[in-house]
Design an enzyme around this catalytic site. Structure first.
Site, PDB file in Angstrom:
ATOM      1  N   SER A  86      33.797  47.268  15.317  1.00 30.99           N
ATOM      2  CA  SER A  86      33.693  48.425  15.107  1.00 30.99           C
ATOM      3  C   SER A  86      32.676  48.561  13.980  1.00 30.99           C
ATOM      4  O   SER A  86      32.648  47.894  12.959  1.00 30.99           O
ATOM      5  CB  SER A  86      35.038  48.998  14.418  1.00 30.99           C
ATOM      6  OG  SER A  86      34.918  50.326  13.981  1.00 30.99           O
ATOM      7  N   TYR A 104      43.283  48.631   9.330  1.00 30.46           N
ATOM      8  CA  TYR A 104      42.499  48.482  10.442  1.00 30.46           C
ATOM      9  C   TYR A 104      41.180  48.023  10.533  1.00 30.46           C
ATOM     10  O   TYR A 104      40.940  47.073  11.041  1.00 30.46           O
ATOM     11  CB  TYR A 104      42.253  49.969  11.154  1.00 30.46           C
ATOM     12  CG  TYR A 104      41.558  49.906  12.403  1.00 30.46           C
ATOM     13  CD1 TYR A 104      41.935  49.248  13.788  1.00 30.46           C
ATOM     14  CD2 TYR A 104      40.015  50.528  12.237  1.00 30.46           C
ATOM     15  CE1 TYR A 104      41.108  49.371  14.734  1.00 30.46           C
ATOM     16  CE2 TYR A 104      39.533  50.432  13.462  1.00 30.46           C
ATOM     17  CZ  TYR A 104      39.768  49.888  14.841  1.00 30.46           C
ATOM     18  OH  TYR A 104      38.885  49.886  15.778  1.00 30.46           O
ATOM     19  N   LYS A 112      39.757  44.345  11.976  1.00 26.03           N
ATOM     20  CA  LYS A 112      38.362  43.992  12.496  1.00 26.03           C
ATOM     21  C   LYS A 112      37.499  42.862  11.922  1.00 26.03           C
ATOM     22  O   LYS A 112      37.032  41.988  12.761  1.00 26.03           O
ATOM     23  CB  LYS A 112      37.652  45.278  12.908  1.00 26.03           C
ATOM     24  CG  LYS A 112      38.411  46.345  14.127  1.00 26.03           C
ATOM     25  CD  LYS A 112      38.281  45.670  15.465  1.00 26.03           C
ATOM     26  CE  LYS A 112      39.462  46.521  16.126  1.00 26.03           C
ATOM     27  NZ  LYS A 112      39.497  45.915  17.555  1.00 26.03           N
TER      28      LYS A 112
HETATM   29  P1  NAD Z   1      43.049  52.084  23.734  1.00 27.15           P
HETATM   30  O1  NAD Z   1      44.021  52.259  22.930  1.00 27.15           O
HETATM   31  O2  NAD Z   1      42.695  52.925  24.761  1.00 27.15           O
HETATM   32  O3  NAD Z   1      42.645  50.747  24.445  1.00 27.15           O
HETATM   33  C1  NAD Z   1      43.672  49.686  24.052  1.00 27.15           C
HETATM   34  C2  NAD Z   1      44.360  48.978  24.993  1.00 27.15           C
HETATM   35  O4  NAD Z   1      45.181  47.864  24.489  1.00 27.15           O
HETATM   36  C3  NAD Z   1      45.471  50.212  25.692  1.00 27.15           C
HETATM   37  O5  NAD Z   1      45.688  50.289  27.188  1.00 27.15           O
HETATM   38  C4  NAD Z   1      46.874  49.298  25.096  1.00 27.15           C
HETATM   39  O6  NAD Z   1      48.027  49.645  25.647  1.00 27.15           O
HETATM   40  C5  NAD Z   1      46.395  47.902  25.169  1.00 27.15           C
HETATM   41  N1  NAD Z   1      47.108  46.815  23.906  1.00 27.15           N
HETATM   42  C6  NAD Z   1      47.419  47.290  22.814  1.00 27.15           C
HETATM   43  N2  NAD Z   1      48.347  46.689  22.373  1.00 27.15           N
HETATM   44  C7  NAD Z   1      48.424  45.498  23.126  1.00 27.15           C
HETATM   45  C8  NAD Z   1      49.075  44.284  23.241  1.00 27.15           C
HETATM   46  N3  NAD Z   1      49.724  43.699  22.109  1.00 27.15           N
HETATM   47  N4  NAD Z   1      48.944  43.556  24.444  1.00 27.15           N
HETATM   48  C9  NAD Z   1      48.430  44.022  25.237  1.00 27.15           C
HETATM   49  N5  NAD Z   1      47.687  45.124  25.379  1.00 27.15           N
HETATM   50  C10 NAD Z   1      47.669  45.884  24.269  1.00 27.15           C
HETATM   51  O7  NAD Z   1      41.539  51.909  22.839  1.00 27.15           O
HETATM   52  P2  NAD Z   1      40.158  51.829  22.968  1.00 27.15           P
HETATM   53  O8  NAD Z   1      39.543  52.927  22.157  1.00 27.15           O
HETATM   54  O9  NAD Z   1      40.103  51.539  24.583  1.00 27.15           O
HETATM   55  O10 NAD Z   1      39.597  50.730  22.171  1.00 27.15           O
HETATM   56  C11 NAD Z   1      39.501  49.172  22.416  1.00 27.15           C
HETATM   57  C12 NAD Z   1      39.167  48.297  21.612  1.00 27.15           C
HETATM   58  O11 NAD Z   1      38.298  48.798  20.983  1.00 27.15           O
HETATM   59  C13 NAD Z   1      40.379  48.326  20.363  1.00 27.15           C
HETATM   60  O12 NAD Z   1      40.510  46.855  20.159  1.00 27.15           O
HETATM   61  C14 NAD Z   1      39.610  49.152  19.439  1.00 27.15           C
HETATM   62  O13 NAD Z   1      40.016  48.657  18.100  1.00 27.15           O
HETATM   63  C15 NAD Z   1      38.299  49.012  19.651  1.00 27.15           C
HETATM   64  N6  NAD Z   1      37.456  50.072  19.052  1.00 27.15           N
HETATM   65  C16 NAD Z   1      37.538  51.322  19.474  1.00 27.15           C
HETATM   66  C17 NAD Z   1      36.823  52.052  19.154  1.00 27.15           C
HETATM   67  C18 NAD Z   1      37.117  53.766  19.361  1.00 27.15           C
HETATM   68  O14 NAD Z   1      36.733  54.349  18.720  1.00 27.15           O
HETATM   69  N7  NAD Z   1      37.806  54.063  20.589  1.00 27.15           N
HETATM   70  C19 NAD Z   1      35.916  51.998  17.891  1.00 27.15           C
HETATM   71  C20 NAD Z   1      35.718  50.814  17.657  1.00 27.15           C
HETATM   72  C21 NAD Z   1      36.377  49.617  18.108  1.00 27.15           C
HETATM   73  C1  UD1 Z   2      37.264  56.861  12.527  1.00 28.50           C
HETATM   74  C2  UD1 Z   2      37.683  55.945  11.438  1.00 28.50           C
HETATM   75  C3  UD1 Z   2      37.082  54.605  11.497  1.00 28.50           C
HETATM   76  C4  UD1 Z   2      37.093  54.085  13.103  1.00 28.50           C
HETATM   77  C5  UD1 Z   2      36.615  55.193  14.001  1.00 28.50           C
HETATM   78  C6  UD1 Z   2      36.519  54.829  15.420  1.00 28.50           C
HETATM   79  C7  UD1 Z   2      38.698  57.160   9.477  1.00 28.50           C
HETATM   80  C8  UD1 Z   2      38.526  57.306   8.114  1.00 28.50           C
HETATM   81  N1  UD1 Z   2      37.517  56.167   9.849  1.00 28.50           N
HETATM   82  O1  UD1 Z   2      35.795  57.070  12.033  1.00 28.50           O
HETATM   83  O2  UD1 Z   2      37.548  53.487  10.733  1.00 28.50           O
HETATM   84  O3  UD1 Z   2      36.479  53.039  13.325  1.00 28.50           O
HETATM   85  O4  UD1 Z   2      37.231  56.387  13.598  1.00 28.50           O
HETATM   86  O5  UD1 Z   2      38.112  54.623  15.752  1.00 28.50           O
HETATM   87  O6  UD1 Z   2      39.687  57.426   9.990  1.00 28.50           O
HETATM   88  N2  UD1 Z   2      36.606  65.341  12.375  1.00 28.50           N
HETATM   89  C9  UD1 Z   2      37.013  66.338  12.094  1.00 28.50           C
HETATM   90  N3  UD1 Z   2      38.083  66.814  12.632  1.00 28.50           N
HETATM   91  C10 UD1 Z   2      38.936  65.999  13.257  1.00 28.50           C
HETATM   92  C11 UD1 Z   2      38.362  64.701  13.410  1.00 28.50           C
HETATM   93  C12 UD1 Z   2      37.111  64.275  13.152  1.00 28.50           C
HETATM   94  O7  UD1 Z   2      36.294  67.139  11.168  1.00 28.50           O
HETATM   95  O8  UD1 Z   2      40.059  66.531  13.714  1.00 28.50           O
HETATM   96  C13 UD1 Z   2      35.169  64.521  11.558  1.00 28.50           C
HETATM   97  C14 UD1 Z   2      35.406  63.574  10.747  1.00 28.50           C
HETATM   98  O9  UD1 Z   2      35.509  63.825   9.355  1.00 28.50           O
HETATM   99  C15 UD1 Z   2      33.828  62.757  10.899  1.00 28.50           C
HETATM  100  C16 UD1 Z   2      33.697  63.032  12.336  1.00 28.50           C
HETATM  101  O10 UD1 Z   2      34.636  64.057  12.829  1.00 28.50           O
HETATM  102  O11 UD1 Z   2      33.138  63.538  10.196  1.00 28.50           O
HETATM  103  C17 UD1 Z   2      34.260  61.674  13.226  1.00 28.50           C
HETATM  104  O12 UD1 Z   2      35.435  61.525  12.887  1.00 28.50           O
HETATM  105  P1  UD1 Z   2      36.006  60.414  13.681  1.00 28.50           P
HETATM  106  O13 UD1 Z   2      35.978  60.661  15.272  1.00 28.50           O
HETATM  107  O14 UD1 Z   2      37.622  60.355  13.245  1.00 28.50           O
HETATM  108  O15 UD1 Z   2      35.427  58.806  13.628  1.00 28.50           O
HETATM  109  P2  UD1 Z   2      34.767  58.275  12.333  1.00 28.50           P
HETATM  110  O16 UD1 Z   2      34.984  59.088  11.128  1.00 28.50           O
HETATM  111  O17 UD1 Z   2      33.496  57.539  12.440  1.00 28.50           O
END
Ligand code: NAD
Ligand code: UD1
Length: 341
Positions: free
Chosen positions: A126, A150, A154
């Site tokens: 991330s 979190y 990562k």
């Molecule tokens: P998500 O929650 O939709 O998908 C994660 C999946 O993993 C889910 O289906 C959940 O049921 C499964 N899971 C969780 N714990 C588990 C376990 N112990 N064993 C087996 N399955 C398990 O999330 P996502 O948005 O698809 O994210 C996927 C990955 O990407 C995660 O590792 C997350 O940290 C990373 N990531 C997500 C974002 C984001 O904003 N969505 C940003 C950066 C990194």
């Molecule tokens: C957040 C997490 C970051 C994580 C990323 C993806 C925090 C402080 N950071 O980042 O660690 O990697 O999500 O999962 O939680 N916003 C609003 N109203 C809302 C939601 C968000 O105004 O209800 C604004 C936030 O202040 C920000 C932007 O929207 O400016 C994006 O927010 P968000 O989607 O939570 O992502 P990140 O802040 O980038």
């Protein structure tokens, strides 16, 4: 014969979209997921989208015996490890659970790979691993840091992967630092469907559009940005999926390990996102300005040159497509999903 890939967490948001692209690219794919943040019915949806039966095993990456069984039942060429917990606020409340699932879970996967002789892994990292004082665009050479458990998990996982590679030069890793995923599959059949109230902007806006929530709370409009609201690099989940295919292809070609940003290189403010979504759903979405959220930065966006150079990856989809595909999903697929499946 087709390469066979294990997707952990493959029924989740990013995993399910990546699955579709992997099948389209000719891979055999097995999904494991414990359904803690996804629904069994996604497996049927994937079948509808791809036309191929989904090979899904309900299993937890913390269950070493179940993992060993999956690696015995299949001859994997690579793993894409999505399984993990991702709610920043929850990680502050329950840090040990985050260390257990995110760090121990990944170590379990690496150990199962070691026993089975699997030498390629793509890992979901991330943009949160960048030191918060670094100015955007953020590039992969910049110092790292963390602001919450979190982010710590990562960064720790990245470091564990690097040390595992050092110990085993045959092991190849693709570390992908995602910026802010948004949007849904064009079919409207899969999309982001969190089990709890979303903290992230896009899923929250989509629930305001659907009428589930009355308005968006904007966390601060006094940042040093053109409209005062926070700026982020939103990337279409279909572009992210394509990035995973390129990453795993590079590893399977035995190219060197890589660590790359997956973003667009462009930032949009909260108000720009809300306006774009309002256009997509056809009505002005209400909002209220609130105090800043603790830990938020004014602006983050990616430097995207390394992903282009090493993987040939560039995001191609823009903001309108992110919002319209999300709205299509909210109006079709999301409505069809029952609470348990
Ligand atoms: P998500 O929650 O939709 O998908 C994660 C999946 O993993 C889910 O289906 C959940 O049921 C499964 N899971 C969780 N714990 C588990 C376990 N112990 N064993 C087996 N399955 C398990 O999330 P996502 O948005 O698809 O994210 C996927 C990955 O990407 C995660 O590792 C997350 O940290 C990373 N990531 C997500 C974002 C984001 O904003 N969505 C940003 C950066 C990194
Ligand atoms: C957040 C997490 C970051 C994580 C990323 C993806 C925090 C402080 N950071 O980042 O660690 O990697 O999500 O999962 O939680 N916003 C609003 N109203 C809302 C939601 C968000 O105004 O209800 C604004 C936030 O202040 C920000 C932007 O929207 O400016 C994006 O927010 P968000 O989607 O939570 O992502 P990140 O802040 O980038």
């Amino acid at each position: 014969m087709a390469f066979k890939i294990l997707l952990t967490g493959g029924l989740g948001y990013i995993g399910s979209h990546t699955y579709v692209d992997l099948i389209a690219a000719g891979f055999d794919v097995v999904i494991i997921d414990n359904l803690c943040n996804s629904k069994r019915g996604v497996s049927d949806r994937l079948e509808q989208v791809t036309g191929v039966p989904t090979d899904f095993v309900e299993a937890d990456v913390l269950d070493k015996a179940a993992l060993a069984q999956v690696f015995t039942d299949h001859n994997f060429d690579a793993v894409i490890h999505f399984a993990g917990l991702k709610a920043v606020g929850e990680s502050v409340e329950k840090p040990l659970q985050y260390f257990q699932v995110n760090v121990v879970g990944m170590v379990n996967v690496l150990q199962a790979m070691q026993v089975a002789g699997v030498k390629s892994i793509v890992f979901s990292s991330s943009a949160t691993v960048y030191d918060p004082i670094q100015p955007s665009p953020l590039n992969e050479g910049m110092p790292t840091g963390y602001a919450n458990p979190y982010g710590y998990t990562k960064l720790t996982c990245e470091q564990i992967l690097q040390q595992a590679c050092h110990a085993d030069p045959d092991l190849k890793t693709g570390i992908l630092r995602y910026f802010n995923p948004a949007g849904a599959h064009a079919s409207g059949l899969i999309g982001e469907d969190p089990n709890d109230i979303p903290n992230n902007l896009m899923p929250y806006i989509s629930r305001v559009a659907s009428g589930d929530y009355p308005f968006l709370r904007i966390w601060g409009n006094d940042y040093d940005t053109p409209d005062g609201t926070g700026i982020r690099d939103y990337i279409h989940v279909a572009d992210l999926a394509a990035g995973h295919v390129k990453s795993v292809q590079a590893l399977l070609s035995r190219e060197a390990s890589h660590l790359v940003n997956l973003g667009t290189g462009k930032g949009y403010s909260v108000l720009e996102m809300l306006n774009a979504y309002s256009t997509a759903c056809g009505r002005a979405l209400p909002y209220e300005i609130m105090p800043r959220r603790a830990g938020d930065l004014a602006t983050t966006f990616a430097e995207v040159g390394r992903a282009k150079q090493l993987l040939g990856f560039s995001a191609t989809r823009g903001l309108d497509e992110m919002c319209s595909s999300s709205w299509h999903w909210i109006n079709t697929g999301a409505k069809l999903v029952s609470p348990d499946g």
